[in-house]
Design an enzyme around this catalytic site. Structure first.
Site, PDB file in Angstrom:
ATOM      1  N   ARG A  75      19.636 -19.954  31.619  1.00  0.00           N
ATOM      2  CA  ARG A  75      19.950 -20.606  30.167  1.00  0.00           C
ATOM      3  C   ARG A  75      18.582 -19.637  29.681  1.00  0.00           C
ATOM      4  NH1 ARG A  75      23.172 -25.291  28.623  1.00  0.00           N
ATOM      5  NH2 ARG A  75      24.742 -24.042  27.893  1.00  0.00           N
TER       6      ARG A  75
ATOM      7  N   GLN B 115      22.644 -15.220  27.139  1.00  0.00           N
ATOM      8  CA  GLN B 115      22.893 -15.879  25.917  1.00  0.00           C
ATOM      9  C   GLN B 115      24.230 -15.519  25.523  1.00  0.00           C
ATOM     10  OE1 GLN B 115      19.978 -16.468  22.595  1.00  0.00           O
ATOM     11  NE2 GLN B 115      19.216 -17.758  23.830  1.00  0.00           N
TER      12      GLN B 115
ATOM     13  N   ASP C 276      26.801 -16.528  27.939  1.00  0.00           N
ATOM     14  CA  ASP C 276      26.734 -18.175  28.028  1.00  0.00           C
ATOM     15  C   ASP C 276      28.606 -19.018  27.673  1.00  0.00           C
ATOM     16  OD1 ASP C 276      26.271 -21.113  28.376  1.00  0.00           O
ATOM     17  OD2 ASP C 276      24.177 -20.952  28.584  1.00  0.00           O
TER      18      ASP C 276
ATOM     19  N   SER D 106      28.092 -22.443  26.192  1.00  0.00           N
ATOM     20  CA  SER D 106      27.096 -22.604  24.767  1.00  0.00           C
ATOM     21  C   SER D 106      28.723 -23.012  24.201  1.00  0.00           C
ATOM     22  CB  SER D 106      26.640 -21.549  24.705  1.00  0.00           C
ATOM     23  OG  SER D 106      25.365 -22.090  25.164  1.00  0.00           O
TER      24      SER D 106
ATOM     25  N   TYR E 102      17.231 -28.609  30.519  1.00  0.00           N
ATOM     26  CA  TYR E 102      17.453 -29.841  30.659  1.00  0.00           C
ATOM     27  C   TYR E 102      17.048 -30.981  30.157  1.00  0.00           C
ATOM     28  CZ  TYR E 102      21.742 -26.430  31.270  1.00  0.00           C
ATOM     29  OH  TYR E 102      22.723 -26.063  31.637  1.00  0.00           O
TER      30      TYR E 102
HETATM   31  P1  NAI Z   1      23.726 -30.718  28.038  1.00  0.00           P
HETATM   32  O1  NAI Z   1      25.103 -30.606  27.558  1.00  0.00           O
HETATM   33  O2  NAI Z   1      23.615 -30.717  28.934  1.00  0.00           O
HETATM   34  O3  NAI Z   1      22.990 -32.242  27.219  1.00  0.00           O
HETATM   35  C1  NAI Z   1      23.474 -32.193  25.610  1.00  0.00           C
HETATM   36  C2  NAI Z   1      21.869 -32.810  25.411  1.00  0.00           C
HETATM   37  O4  NAI Z   1      22.453 -34.321  25.776  1.00  0.00           O
HETATM   38  C3  NAI Z   1      20.911 -32.895  25.498  1.00  0.00           C
HETATM   39  O5  NAI Z   1      20.265 -31.986  23.936  1.00  0.00           O
HETATM   40  C4  NAI Z   1      20.304 -33.546  26.375  1.00  0.00           C
HETATM   41  O6  NAI Z   1      19.322 -33.428  26.265  1.00  0.00           O
HETATM   42  C5  NAI Z   1      20.755 -34.827  26.135  1.00  0.00           C
HETATM   43  N1  NAI Z   1      20.252 -36.031  26.763  1.00  0.00           N
HETATM   44  C6  NAI Z   1      21.217 -36.173  28.234  1.00  0.00           C
HETATM   45  N2  NAI Z   1      20.401 -36.992  28.529  1.00  0.00           N
HETATM   46  C7  NAI Z   1      20.620 -37.830  27.431  1.00  0.00           C
HETATM   47  C8  NAI Z   1      19.936 -39.481  26.742  1.00  0.00           C
HETATM   48  N3  NAI Z   1      19.345 -40.264  27.675  1.00  0.00           N
HETATM   49  N4  NAI Z   1      19.338 -40.098  26.147  1.00  0.00           N
HETATM   50  C9  NAI Z   1      20.016 -38.866  24.541  1.00  0.00           C
HETATM   51  N5  NAI Z   1      20.308 -37.678  24.908  1.00  0.00           N
HETATM   52  C10 NAI Z   1      20.839 -36.714  25.794  1.00  0.00           C
HETATM   53  O7  NAI Z   1      23.408 -29.499  27.121  1.00  0.00           O
HETATM   54  P2  NAI Z   1      23.246 -28.436  27.021  1.00  0.00           P
HETATM   55  O8  NAI Z   1      23.981 -28.230  25.138  1.00  0.00           O
HETATM   56  O9  NAI Z   1      24.581 -27.238  27.609  1.00  0.00           O
HETATM   57  O10 NAI Z   1      21.789 -28.246  26.812  1.00  0.00           O
HETATM   58  C11 NAI Z   1      20.903 -27.755  27.166  1.00  0.00           C
HETATM   59  C12 NAI Z   1      19.492 -27.123  26.868  1.00  0.00           C
HETATM   60  O11 NAI Z   1      19.929 -25.947  26.912  1.00  0.00           O
HETATM   61  C13 NAI Z   1      18.886 -26.875  25.210  1.00  0.00           C
HETATM   62  O12 NAI Z   1      17.871 -26.954  24.969  1.00  0.00           O
HETATM   63  C14 NAI Z   1      19.843 -26.077  24.875  1.00  0.00           C
HETATM   64  O13 NAI Z   1      19.130 -25.022  23.743  1.00  0.00           O
HETATM   65  C15 NAI Z   1      19.629 -24.329  26.097  1.00  0.00           C
HETATM   66  N6  NAI Z   1      20.211 -23.633  25.885  1.00  0.00           N
HETATM   67  C16 NAI Z   1      19.843 -22.081  26.133  1.00  0.00           C
HETATM   68  C17 NAI Z   1      20.508 -21.498  26.754  1.00  0.00           C
HETATM   69  C18 NAI Z   1      20.094 -19.782  26.412  1.00  0.00           C
HETATM   70  O14 NAI Z   1      18.953 -20.078  26.371  1.00  0.00           O
HETATM   71  N7  NAI Z   1      20.751 -19.264  26.809  1.00  0.00           N
HETATM   72  C19 NAI Z   1      22.263 -21.185  25.865  1.00  0.00           C
HETATM   73  C20 NAI Z   1      22.269 -22.833  26.065  1.00  0.00           C
HETATM   74  C21 NAI Z   1      21.400 -23.829  25.667  1.00  0.00           C
END
Ligand code: NAI
Length: 293
Positions: A38, A43, A46, A49, A144
């Site tokens: 990530r 990006q 991905d 995403s 994550y």
């Molecule tokens: P994910 O699908 O793994 O999880 C979805 C959301 O659920 C996350 O925000 C997580 O913090 C939340 N979560 C997990 N346990 C929880 C709990 N007990 N209570 C409440 N919320 C909870 O996450 P996703 O959508 O795959 O993204 C994860 C991270 O990766 C984010 O920070 C996102 O910005 C980053 N990201 C970075 C990318 C890049 O730079 N290439 C591309 C896509 C995502």
């Protein structure tokens, strides 16, 4: 370097461990697009995403279609219609897209997440971030979420309960990579919700955030509709395929020369970080640690 067979796919390697072992045994160099690092440079490749963007959008539209109420506030000759309240559990890619879509439809939106970093984004989209003190927010987990303590889980369940019973729609998106999705919405909470309310659980394929969720099924409990669907992308095939295809092409550009020859650069962090098996071994550290557990 002479490469053997190369396989590029979406392996879901944290769960399909038998397949991973088989690929290693057959000396196949495999890449799994769902474990791409990530990073900013990755990006454009991905796929998680891309699919999460579709899921967050479609989940809200499905909820709006199922709910026996308007999303926006209306001042009509027949009186004022109050806006629907939408609660979003998890503000990753899908959750933030759900926030944006629900706000565009005029709903009042509240959000729970364990990562403090998303608060600013949630507020920026016009929603309210509900703080629950004491979350484990591991900055080394690559952006994550990580498993929470029992004490936090209890406090969070109570806070979710208090907000859920006032909500018309709940969109569940919380996940922890390689683990079962956290249970955030207890049966007793669903039973206390207003009849006609809708829960959409896009974490259904990893167990779901709601105790009533059944993957790929719609359950009606006490007048509450609970839809378990982690594959909304199939309902929007044109743009989902366009995004997926573009992600794959961008990844292929890293490993194929302009002339079309395979050129695996193991010094490239994206190539290295997306590889699951190579030289008869498992080369992805996280997959390896899950398999060796
Ligand atoms: P994910 O699908 O793994 O999880 C979805 C959301 O659920 C996350 O925000 C997580 O913090 C939340 N979560 C997990 N346990 C929880 C709990 N007990 N209570 C409440 N919320 C909870 O996450 P996703 O959508 O795959 O993204 C994860 C991270 O990766 C984010 O920070 C996102 O910005 C980053 N990201 C970075 C990318 C890049 O730079 N290439 C591309 C896509 C995502």
């Amino acid at each position: 370097m002479k490469e053997g067979k190369v396989f590029l796919a979406v392996l879901n390697p944290y769960f399909n461990t038998g397949l991973v072992k088989e690929l290693a045994a057959k000396n196949i160099t495999s890449f799994s697009l769902d474990v791409i690092p990530r990073t900013s440079r990755a990006q454009a490749m991905d796929i998680l995403s891309s699919m999460a963007t579709v899921a967050g959008y479609k989940a809200v539209l499905t909820a709006a279609n199922t709910l026996p109420k308007f999303f926006p506030m209306f001042m009509t000759a027949a009186g004022t219609i109050t806006p629907s309240k939408v609660l979003i559990l998890g503000a990753g890619v899908a959750g933030l897209q759900a926030v944006a879509t629900a706000r565009k439809l005029g709903a009042v939106v509240e959000v729970f997440d364990v990562r403090a970093a998303v608060k600013e984004q949630v507020v920026g989209l016009g929603a309210k971030f509900v703080d629950v003190e004491g979350a484990v927010d591991d900055k080394t987990a690559g952006g994550y979420a990580v498993e929470q303590t029992e004490e936090f889980k209890q406090r969070q369940a109570q806070a979710v309960h208090d907000h859920a019973i006032k909500s018309d729609v709940i969109i569940c998106t919380a996940q922890i990579p390689g683990k079962k999705a956290p249970v955030l919405l207890k049966k007793a909470t669903v039973e206390a919700m207003k009849p006609g309310s809708v829960v959409i659980d896009i974490a259904a394929s990893t167990g779901g955030n709601c105790e009533y969720t059944q993957d790929n099924k719609t359950v009606v409990q006490n007048g509450i509709t609970i839809i378990g669907n982690s594959f909304f992308a199939v309902d929007m095939p044109s743009d989902a395929s366009k995004m997926f295809g573009k992600n794959v092409i961008n990844f292929l550009k890293l490993m194929v020369t302009k002339e079309g020859a395979l050129n695996l650069n193991w010094d490239d962090d994206i190539v290295k970080g997306t590889a699951v098996t190579h030289n008869k071994g498992i080369v992805h550290e996280r997959v390896k640690s899950i398999i060796n557990q």
